[in-house]
Design a protein around this motif. Sequence first.
Motif, PDB file in Angstrom:
ATOM      1  N   THR A 105       2.714 -20.114  40.635  1.00 32.19           N
ATOM      2  CA  THR A 105       1.259 -20.050  40.731  1.00 32.19           C
ATOM      3  C   THR A 105       0.690 -19.307  39.531  1.00 32.19           C
ATOM      4  O   THR A 105       1.402 -18.593  38.813  1.00 32.19           O
ATOM      5  N   VAL A 106      -0.615 -19.480  39.321  1.00 31.64           N
ATOM      6  CA  VAL A 106      -1.268 -18.806  38.197  1.00 31.64           C
ATOM      7  C   VAL A 106      -1.203 -17.294  38.382  1.00 31.64           C
ATOM      8  O   VAL A 106      -0.912 -16.552  37.435  1.00 31.64           O
ATOM      9  N   GLN A 107      -1.464 -16.823  39.581  1.00 31.77           N
ATOM     10  CA  GLN A 107      -1.420 -15.382  39.822  1.00 31.77           C
ATOM     11  C   GLN A 107      -0.041 -14.811  39.510  1.00 31.77           C
ATOM     12  O   GLN A 107       0.064 -13.707  38.940  1.00 31.77           O
ATOM     13  N   ASP A 108       1.000 -15.534  39.844  1.00 28.68           N
ATOM     14  CA  ASP A 108       2.358 -15.045  39.584  1.00 28.68           C
ATOM     15  C   ASP A 108       2.608 -14.842  38.093  1.00 28.68           C
ATOM     16  O   ASP A 108       3.122 -13.802  37.674  1.00 28.68           O
ATOM     17  N   GLN A 143      -3.082 -18.487  44.171  1.00 25.82           N
ATOM     18  CA  GLN A 143      -2.528 -17.403  44.978  1.00 25.82           C
ATOM     19  C   GLN A 143      -1.009 -17.339  44.924  1.00 25.82           C
ATOM     20  O   GLN A 143      -0.321 -18.355  45.003  1.00 25.82           O
ATOM     21  N   THR A 144      -0.502 -16.112  44.790  1.00 23.61           N
ATOM     22  CA  THR A 144       0.938 -15.895  44.662  1.00 23.61           C
ATOM     23  C   THR A 144       1.723 -16.504  45.814  1.00 23.61           C
ATOM     24  O   THR A 144       1.255 -16.532  46.952  1.00 23.61           O
ATOM     25  N   GLN A 145       2.898 -17.050  45.488  1.00 25.46           N
ATOM     26  CA  GLN A 145       3.787 -17.663  46.469  1.00 25.46           C
ATOM     27  C   GLN A 145       5.217 -17.192  46.196  1.00 25.46           C
ATOM     28  O   GLN A 145       5.548 -16.792  45.072  1.00 25.46           O
ATOM     29  N   PRO A 146       6.084 -17.227  47.215  1.00 25.65           N
ATOM     30  CA  PRO A 146       7.465 -16.783  47.010  1.00 25.65           C
ATOM     31  C   PRO A 146       8.194 -17.523  45.885  1.00 25.65           C
ATOM     32  O   PRO A 146       9.034 -16.941  45.200  1.00 25.65           O
ATOM     33  N   HIS A 147       7.827 -18.809  45.681  1.00 26.40           N
ATOM     34  CA  HIS A 147       8.511 -19.574  44.629  1.00 26.40           C
ATOM     35  C   HIS A 147       8.031 -19.188  43.223  1.00 26.40           C
ATOM     36  O   HIS A 147       8.668 -19.526  42.233  1.00 26.40           O
ATOM     37  N   GLY A 148       6.915 -18.499  43.112  1.00 27.44           N
ATOM     38  CA  GLY A 148       6.453 -17.995  41.823  1.00 27.44           C
ATOM     39  C   GLY A 148       5.759 -18.990  40.925  1.00 27.44           C
ATOM     40  O   GLY A 148       5.431 -18.661  39.781  1.00 27.44           O
ATOM     41  N   ILE A 171     -12.243 -15.051  36.868  1.00 29.20           N
ATOM     42  CA  ILE A 171     -12.424 -13.621  36.654  1.00 29.20           C
ATOM     43  C   ILE A 171     -11.452 -12.853  37.550  1.00 29.20           C
ATOM     44  O   ILE A 171     -11.386 -13.103  38.761  1.00 29.20           O
ATOM     45  N   VAL A 172     -10.703 -11.932  36.952  1.00 26.84           N
ATOM     46  CA  VAL A 172      -9.778 -11.107  37.727  1.00 26.84           C
ATOM     47  C   VAL A 172      -9.944  -9.647  37.290  1.00 26.84           C
ATOM     48  O   VAL A 172     -10.416  -9.364  36.182  1.00 26.84           O
TER      49      VAL A 172
END
Length: 277
Positions: free
Chosen positions: A26-29, A19-24, A61-62
């Motif tokens: 993450t996989v989603q980022d 899941q996206t985080q402010p620090h960037g 899966i996305v």
Amino acid sequence: MSRIVLGVEYAGDAFEGWQTQPHGRTVQDVVTAAVSSVAGQGVDLVCAGRTDTGVHATTQIVHFDAPVERPRSAWVRGTNSHLPASVAIRWAHEVDTSFHARFSATARHYRYLLYNAPVRPALLSGRVGWFHLPLDEDRVRAAADRLAGTHDFSAFRAAACQAKSPVRTIRHARVTRHGPYWLFDFCADAFLHHMIRNLVGALVYVGKGKHPPEWMDMLLTGRDRSKAAPTFAPDGLYLCGVEYPDRWSLPDGGRIICPPELPMVFPCSAPESRSVD
């Protein structure tokens, strides 16, 4: 605007979860940034299931709604050209907008890879779990057999779990051993936060002789997280795919059962292997 489904593979030890985080970090980022580069504008990704820090995926899966038309090869090779080596898009598939990566899923598959030996692994550090004491295979399998079916898994959910209900249906909990490598395969309609790592921790407790296999029944009926084993390390946990109805015609139904490149799955010598459904 078309809806695109992606099969994503990643090594979770390089990131702080999906899941996206402010620090960037993450996989989603990184996947969002890469897909947006190919699209020429920002896109929003929706995943089948969020993975924690250190947890890997052979097939996450996305889906996203593409603001422009691109060939499938662009969504695969083009996106991969913008991704770090620890993440890869395996395939892309176009669907109609009624598809949802999370809510259209009918089952999730996870595998936990455990290295059971006196000395910790070096080459596979971060890619397998480790436990140093011998484990009794018959006891572990007997305990795993008790997990199949619909149960309240309150004793195996994290305190921060946001699921509305602790009830889940496990289709199977299989245990297979290849020499010092143990494979724990779980398939369920869905999983709670830390559920698999907590289940593996309990199975290890049974395997080392701390509790009998019947202890799993006591934990399920007691619904008390404080009575169960500690949460096991994320290193050996892999999201191995997500099942969807056939009408979506996703590659392999969106499902890949095992991490194919890892050496313990194809050992050099003939394995001692036993499994049960």
